[in-house]
Design a protein around this motif. Structure first.
Motif, short mmCIF file in Angstrom:
data_model
loop_
_atom_site.label_atom_id
_atom_site.label_comp_id
_atom_site.label_asym_id
_atom_site.label_seq_id
_atom_site.Cartn_x
_atom_site.Cartn_y
_atom_site.Cartn_z
N PRO A 155 7.02 7.42 64.88
CA PRO A 155 6.16 7.82 66.00
C PRO A 155 5.29 6.64 66.43
CG PRO A 155 5.99 9.36 64.14
CD PRO A 155 6.68 8.13 63.64
N THR A 156 5.37 6.27 67.70
CA THR A 156 4.64 5.12 68.20
C THR A 156 3.91 5.51 69.48
OG1 THR A 156 6.34 3.66 67.31
CG2 THR A 156 4.83 2.70 68.93
N THR A 157 2.67 5.09 69.62
CA THR A 157 1.90 5.40 70.82
C THR A 157 2.55 4.77 72.04
OG1 THR A 157 -0.14 5.50 69.54
CG2 THR A 157 -0.35 5.24 71.92
N VAL B 176 2.93 10.09 72.15
CA VAL B 176 3.68 9.45 71.08
C VAL B 176 5.17 9.63 71.34
CG1 VAL B 176 4.25 9.53 68.61
CG2 VAL B 176 1.87 9.69 69.35
N ARG C 228 9.11 8.76 69.67
CA ARG C 228 9.80 8.38 68.44
C ARG C 228 10.69 7.18 68.75
NH1 ARG C 228 9.85 11.79 64.25
NH2 ARG C 228 12.02 11.41 63.67
N GLU D 227 8.16 8.11 59.35
CA GLU D 227 8.82 9.04 60.26
C GLU D 227 7.93 10.24 60.59
OE1 GLU D 227 12.82 10.12 59.88
OE2 GLU D 227 13.49 8.19 59.11
N GLY E 27 4.66 9.98 60.59
CA GLY E 27 3.41 9.46 61.13
C GLY E 27 2.20 9.82 60.31
N THR F 162 4.02 19.69 62.87
CA THR F 162 5.44 19.93 63.10
C THR F 162 5.90 21.02 62.14
OG1 THR F 162 7.59 18.85 63.31
CG2 THR F 162 6.22 18.18 61.45
#
Length: 616
Positions: free
Chosen positions: A341-343, A352, A354, A450, A452, A513
């Motif tokens: 997860p990346t901003t 975010v 993936r 993965e 985050g 999640t």
């Protein structure tokens, strides 16, 4: 055959833990008294191991009720330093320009459905001809917002949806005369472009959005042609799995999904070298390694995460052994594709996405063991004879052979923290062994990235323990579907959360999640590391490289105690006709203590001698 009774302690110095097996030996008769386990101090195979080894011996003596006793002989494994490193490179990123997308999961969006209209500020609401999406800035009171929207609707304005800065969506929707989808908690709401066509979608509770997370749903909403649909497909991917989202169509707006150049790896072996781009992914990297097998060295491009990791591994080995860095070779690399997860760059609400990433584990091994120094220091500390008792792989196989139901030929897989080791004892008494990079620490890193989590302890808990979902204050549903009820109410901080079921109790996992998603990440991380490594390590020691010729495999090490890894490995080996199970050293110790117990057995003559003497 009998003789004087001697107290002997076998000590196995591993990468992560040091194990001891205490026994009384009289001739070839061995009475095992106790065992112990303690964290390894320092890098395996270096003088810093002394403290951990001495602690393991003393704990074994205490467990046997002999805390003040002095053993006659301590047996050490021939532990050569094995140093591993981990690195991760993100190889894709999503970039938004002109504030095109807002896709996030506020805890409580309001209303449901999809609304499409032109963005308009709350202060300008009124008199518009077509449908509008109201944009509400910071500081607005929910009563005022609802009153203005109701007044505009009464005047004939078609208000299709709203976007709020504050956490007021439900409060606003509850006061509207006509319910609309409302997305709140948009921190940069002031950057939402006005006068542009926008779509707001909120899914019902328990569901995820369907229109804005689908490329052709976006095309239908904004009347896009084929080329424009292709360009906005990253928007759909980034919004997948959200309960709410906003997409604003701007003339200059764009969302790009680009590969990030992260340098190359140069892999060498069999007299040749190959360059492979890290951004080509794990499969390409592992294929290059297979093409040059056996691997003799790997170099990473300076200035990259991977290049820095490989250099750090070499520098650590230099510090440990005194060998110049230029003489140290990387002996194995494992590459794993993952999603992190990346901003999203340019997002308005901390969106975010993936992104694709490659995780690499590398290992360097040296023949320069310094166990003689460890032996001397232990002898001085305990006041007893200390012997270096054999090569680790061979002794481990001898220890594994004490598992009921095993026989020669036998293969072992030792699943540790930094490396996965395999060894084979054939009918001729020959032992072949191999060490490959990647084990428990890489699994922890994959789970952490993965999901985050940014919390190693939480990732370790997810890796080690089964999951459950707390469905009320008095019951949980475990990941296998079973329901457990409790007499006393559960703590409020775990209510409605995904939790790990630990011996100490229920521990919430800090993610938003589903249980199924967390479980899938955990199992896939274990498969990509332990299952893949077991198969490739065994292929290197198997006769003719064929797993079908192995016969039986015994799983050893701390990860063999995992609640699901042994079954996953056994399932992977089953098609090859291999009998696979968890070691039970001497029928009592489980998968631990194989090397320590094997050292004692070899010393007592219960197995073929391999000891090489080291004086006091």
């Amino acid at each position: 055959m009998s003789g004087p009774v001697r107290v002997v302690v076998g000590v196995d110095v591993g990468n992560s833990t040091t194990e001891a097996c205490l026994a009384e030996v009289a001739g070839d008769r061995v009475d095992r008294l106790a065992s112990s386990l303690t964290p390894t101090t320092g890098v395996k195979g270096t003088p810093a191991n002394t403290a951990g080894a001495v602690t393991a011996v003393r704990r074994a003596l205490e467990a046997a009720g002999r805390p003040s006793a002095v053993p006659d002989t301590v047996l050490l494994n021939e532990a050569t330093p094995v140093i591993s490193g981990l690195a991760m490179e993100t190889i894709s990123e999503t970039i938004i320009t002109e504030s095109t997308m807002i896709g996030h999961n506020p805890d409580t969006p309001g209303g449901e459905g999809i609304g499409v209209g032109t963005t308009v500020a709350l202060a300008e609401l009124g008199g518009q001809d077509g449908p509008v999406v109201v944009v509400v800035g910071a500081g607005a009171d929910f009563d005022d917002v609802a009153e203005r929207v109701n007044r505009a609707v009464a005047a004939g304005v078609e208000v299709a949806a709203a976007v709020l800065h504050g956490d007021d969506a439900v409060l606003v929707v509850n006061r509207l005369t006509r319910r609309i989808p409302v997305v709140d908690e948009v921190s940069a709401v002031d950057r939402v472009p006005l006068g542009m066509l926008a779509a707001v979608e909120v899914a019902p509770p328990g569901r995820t959005i369907r229109t804005l997370s689908d490329s052709y749903g976006l095309a239908s909403t904004f009347d896009l042609d084929a080329e424009q649909t292709r360009q906005v497909s990253p928007v759909a991917r980034a919004l997948a799995g959200n309960r709410s989202a906003v997409v604003v169509r701007t003339p200059a707006g764009d969302v790009t999904d680009r590969r990030i150049p992260v340098g190359t790896l140069t892999v060498s072996g069999s007299g040749r070298s190959l360059d492979v781009g890290v951004d080509e992914g794990a499969e390409a990297i592992m294929e290059a390694i297979r093409r040059v097998a056996p691997l003799t060295d790997v170099h990473g491009e300076p200035g990259t995460h991977v290049g820095g990791m490989l250099a750090a591994v070499r520098d650590t080995m230099t510090d440990v052994t005194g060998q110049p860095s230029s003489e140290i070779r990387i002996r194995d690399v494992l590459a794993v594709d993952t999603l992190v997860p990346t901003t999203v760059q340019g997002g308005l609400a901390g969106e975010v996405a993936r992104e694709n990433a490659v995780a690499l584990a590398a290992m360097v091994r040296t023949s320069r063991s310094r166990m003689q120094s460890v032996a001397d220091e232990i002898a001085a500390s305990l006041g007893c004879e200390v012997l270096i008792g054999g090569v680790e792989g061979e002794v481990a196989v001898r220890g594994a052979l004490t598992t009921p139901g095993t026989a020669v030929p036998i293969a072992i897989v030792d699943m540790g923290g930094g490396s996965t080791d395999a060894a084979l004892l054939d009918r001729d008494g020959q032992v072949s062994a191999v060490h490959v990079a990647g084990a428990g620490e890489l699994v922890t890193k994959l789970v952490d990235s993965e999901l985050g989590l940014e919390d190693r302890d939480a990732a370790e808990s997810v890796k080690r323990h089964p999951l459950a979902k707390v469905e009320s204050f008095f019951h949980v549903r475990h990941e296998d579907g079973t329901v457990q009820f409790f007499d006393a109410p559960l703590p409020p901080h775990v209510f409605a959360r995904v939790v790990t079921v630990t011996p100490e109790g229920l521990v919430p996992v800090p993610v938003r999640t589903s249980l199924e998603a967390v479980r899938a990440v955990r199992r896939e991380a274990k498969r990509r590391v332990f299952v893949v490594n077991t198969l490739r390590a065994l292929a290197q020691v198997a006769p003719q490289g064929s797993l079908r010729l192995l016969g039986s495999v015994v799983l050893l090490g701390g990860s063999a105690l995992d609640f699901e890894i042994p079954a996953m490995v056994a399932d992977a080996l089953a098609p090859h006709g291999v009998v696979c199970g968890i070691g039970n050293v001497h029928g009592t110790e489980g998968p631990r203590n194989a090397v320590a117990a094997g050292l004692v057995d070899v010393h007592a003559g219960l197995a073929e001698p391999v000891a090489q003497g080291v004086g006091r």
